[in-house]
Scaffold this motif. Structure first.
Motif, mmCIF file in Angstrom:
data_model
loop_
_atom_site.group_PDB
_atom_site.id
_atom_site.type_symbol
_atom_site.label_atom_id
_atom_site.label_comp_id
_atom_site.label_asym_id
_atom_site.label_seq_id
_atom_site.Cartn_x
_atom_site.Cartn_y
_atom_site.Cartn_z
ATOM 1 N N ARG A 43 0.804 -1.232 0.000
ATOM 2 C CA ARG A 43 0.000 0.000 0.000
ATOM 3 C C ARG A 43 0.831 1.274 0.000
ATOM 4 N NH1 ARG A 43 -5.745 -0.693 2.866
ATOM 5 N NH2 ARG A 43 -6.195 0.749 1.183
ATOM 6 N N MET A 89 -1.687 -1.920 -7.973
ATOM 7 C CA MET A 89 -2.686 -0.951 -8.428
ATOM 8 C C MET A 89 -1.931 0.228 -9.019
ATOM 9 S SD MET A 89 -5.951 -1.612 -7.976
ATOM 10 C CE MET A 89 -6.738 -0.003 -7.849
ATOM 11 N N PHE A 91 -2.370 4.156 -10.330
ATOM 12 C CA PHE A 91 -3.234 5.327 -10.292
ATOM 13 C C PHE A 91 -2.660 6.428 -11.167
ATOM 14 C CE2 PHE A 91 -6.152 4.045 -7.048
ATOM 15 C CZ PHE A 91 -5.438 3.220 -6.199
ATOM 16 N N PHE A 106 -6.900 12.081 -8.322
ATOM 17 C CA PHE A 106 -6.495 10.730 -8.698
ATOM 18 C C PHE A 106 -7.614 10.026 -9.455
ATOM 19 C CE2 PHE A 106 -2.459 9.596 -6.803
ATOM 20 C CZ PHE A 106 -2.247 10.609 -5.897
ATOM 21 N N GLY A 107 -7.227 9.123 -10.346
ATOM 22 C CA GLY A 107 -8.180 8.236 -10.980
ATOM 23 C C GLY A 107 -8.547 7.109 -10.034
ATOM 24 N N THR A 108 -9.444 6.253 -10.473
ATOM 25 C CA THR A 108 -9.956 5.182 -9.620
ATOM 26 C C THR A 108 -9.041 3.966 -9.583
ATOM 27 O OG1 THR A 108 -11.290 4.472 -11.495
ATOM 28 C CG2 THR A 108 -12.372 5.837 -9.842
ATOM 29 N N GLY A 109 -8.037 3.955 -10.433
ATOM 30 C CA GLY A 109 -7.053 2.896 -10.348
ATOM 31 C C GLY A 109 -7.304 1.736 -11.287
ATOM 32 N N TYR B 36 -5.151 11.829 2.677
ATOM 33 C CA TYR B 36 -6.066 11.028 1.882
ATOM 34 C C TYR B 36 -6.683 9.938 2.743
ATOM 35 C CZ TYR B 36 -3.478 12.917 -2.141
ATOM 36 O OH TYR B 36 -2.881 13.742 -3.061
ATOM 37 N N GLN B 38 -8.409 6.079 2.014
ATOM 38 C CA GLN B 38 -8.568 5.061 0.986
ATOM 39 C C GLN B 38 -9.364 3.891 1.540
ATOM 40 O OE1 GLN B 38 -4.984 3.110 -0.495
ATOM 41 N NE2 GLN B 38 -5.879 2.941 -2.538
ATOM 42 N N PHE B 39 -10.496 3.641 0.898
ATOM 43 C CA PHE B 39 -11.298 2.489 1.251
ATOM 44 C C PHE B 39 -10.788 1.285 0.468
ATOM 45 C CE2 PHE B 39 -14.295 4.464 3.968
ATOM 46 C CZ PHE B 39 -14.467 5.764 3.512
ATOM 47 N N PRO B 40 -11.078 0.081 0.964
ATOM 48 C CA PRO B 40 -10.572 -1.126 0.299
ATOM 49 C C PRO B 40 -10.894 -1.152 -1.183
ATOM 50 C CG PRO B 40 -11.547 -1.698 2.411
ATOM 51 C CD PRO B 40 -11.845 -0.245 2.183
ATOM 52 N N GLN B 42 -10.335 0.824 -3.483
ATOM 53 C CA GLN B 42 -10.747 2.078 -4.084
ATOM 54 C C GLN B 42 -9.562 3.031 -4.194
ATOM 55 O OE1 GLN B 42 -14.306 3.925 -2.613
ATOM 56 N NE2 GLN B 42 -15.326 1.980 -2.208
ATOM 57 N N SER B 43 -9.822 4.132 -4.845
ATOM 58 C CA SER B 43 -8.768 5.114 -5.062
ATOM 59 C C SER B 43 -8.561 5.971 -3.818
ATOM 60 C CB SER B 43 -9.144 6.002 -6.253
ATOM 61 O OG SER B 43 -8.092 6.898 -6.539
ATOM 62 N N LEU B 44 -7.584 6.829 -3.907
ATOM 63 C CA LEU B 44 -7.323 7.759 -2.819
ATOM 64 C C LEU B 44 -8.327 8.901 -2.890
ATOM 65 C CD1 LEU B 44 -4.557 6.274 -3.303
ATOM 66 C CD2 LEU B 44 -3.497 8.293 -2.322
ATOM 67 N N PHE B 91 -8.024 3.408 5.748
ATOM 68 C CA PHE B 91 -6.588 3.567 5.533
ATOM 69 C C PHE B 91 -6.345 5.027 5.213
ATOM 70 C CE2 PHE B 91 -2.514 1.768 5.018
ATOM 71 C CZ PHE B 91 -1.895 2.307 3.905
ATOM 72 N N ILE B 93 -3.625 8.046 4.314
ATOM 73 C CA ILE B 93 -2.282 8.251 3.752
ATOM 74 C C ILE B 93 -1.994 9.738 3.660
ATOM 75 C CG2 ILE B 93 -0.717 7.727 1.834
ATOM 76 C CD1 ILE B 93 -2.645 5.658 0.859
#
Lengths: 116, 118
Positions: A43, A89, A91, A106-109, B36, B38-40, B42-44, B91, B93
């Motif tokens: 992460r 992932m 981004f 940021f994009g959704t990844g 930021y 961040q959910f599981p 998902q994006s930031l 989470f 960050i």
């Protein structure tokens, strides 16, 4: 408002092959910068590559390169000779100045799987 | 080596507790720090932008009284989750940028804090 769209939630690539991750964005600004970040299972966010919007030349960083199409507002990432460690992932991010400070979106990844 | 240190990496606490998370830039002056969530899978989600010496700028929908941000020095920003509840589990960050006026400066990220509220 600025938006960043990554239309591929998941991608897979065979080890040693090449894969392209797509990213499109929308902004009314002319001065901005685009980044690709990688987030492995640990992460931690790791910078992969960046592109200045005013530069026409596509950025390259070893096995990573971008295809920046400013008129189309497209910023795809190409990974050549994919390695197992590339699984993560990814981004896409757009950063611009706003009132003297950075504004980031940021994009959704895209989750990249590398198949041995 | 890491240029941004985030501490703690993991917090487990009871509902109603306030939790402080620190973000430090180790070898540069960070005029701007970002927080930021961040959910599981998902994006930031940008919560707020923390500028040294001024009040933080919160994104729409983020409760400033719930998530207190302090950026008292050029190397330290803190996020305090006040009276945390299970829905605050996530989470978190932080990231730091070296210079204020240049968008080309990449953000350097901390390793994140996993917050679990029981």
């Amino acid at each position: 408002a600025q938006t960043v769209t990554q239309s591929q939630p998941e991608m897979s690539v065979q080890e040693a092959e090449t894969v392209t991750l797509s990213c499109t964005y929308d902004t009314s600004e002319s001065d901005y910068y685009l980044f690709w970040y990688k987030q492995p299972p640990s992460r931690q966010m790791i910078l992969v590559i960046r592109q200045e919007a005013y530069k026409q030349q596509n950025a390259t960083e070893n096995r990573f390169s971008v295809n920046f199409q400013k008129a189309a507002k497209s910023f795809s990432l190409k990974i050549s000779d994919s390695q197992l460690g590339d699984a993560a992932m990814y981004f896409c991010a757009l950063i611009k100045n706003s009132g003297g400070y950075q504004k980031v979106t940021f994009g959704t990844g895209t989750k990249l799987q590398v198949i041995p | 080596g890491a240029v941004v240190s985030q501490h703690p990496s993991r917090v487990i606490c009871k509902s109603g507790t306030s939790v402080k998370i620190e973000c430090r830039s180790l070898d540069f002056q960070a005029t701007t720090m970002f927080w930021y969530r961040q959910f599981p899978k998902q994006s930031l989600m940008l919560m707020a932008t923390s500028n040294e010496g001024s009040k933080a700028t919160y994104e729409q929908g983020v409760e400033k009284d719930k998530f207190l941000i302090n950026h008292a020095s050029l190397t330290l920003s803190t996020l305090t989750v006040t009276s945390a509840h299970p829905e605050d589990s996530s989470f978190y960050i932080c990231s730091a940028s070296r210079r204020r006026f240049y968008s080309n400066q990449p953000q350097h990220f901390g390793d994140g804090t996993r917050l679990s509220i029981l």
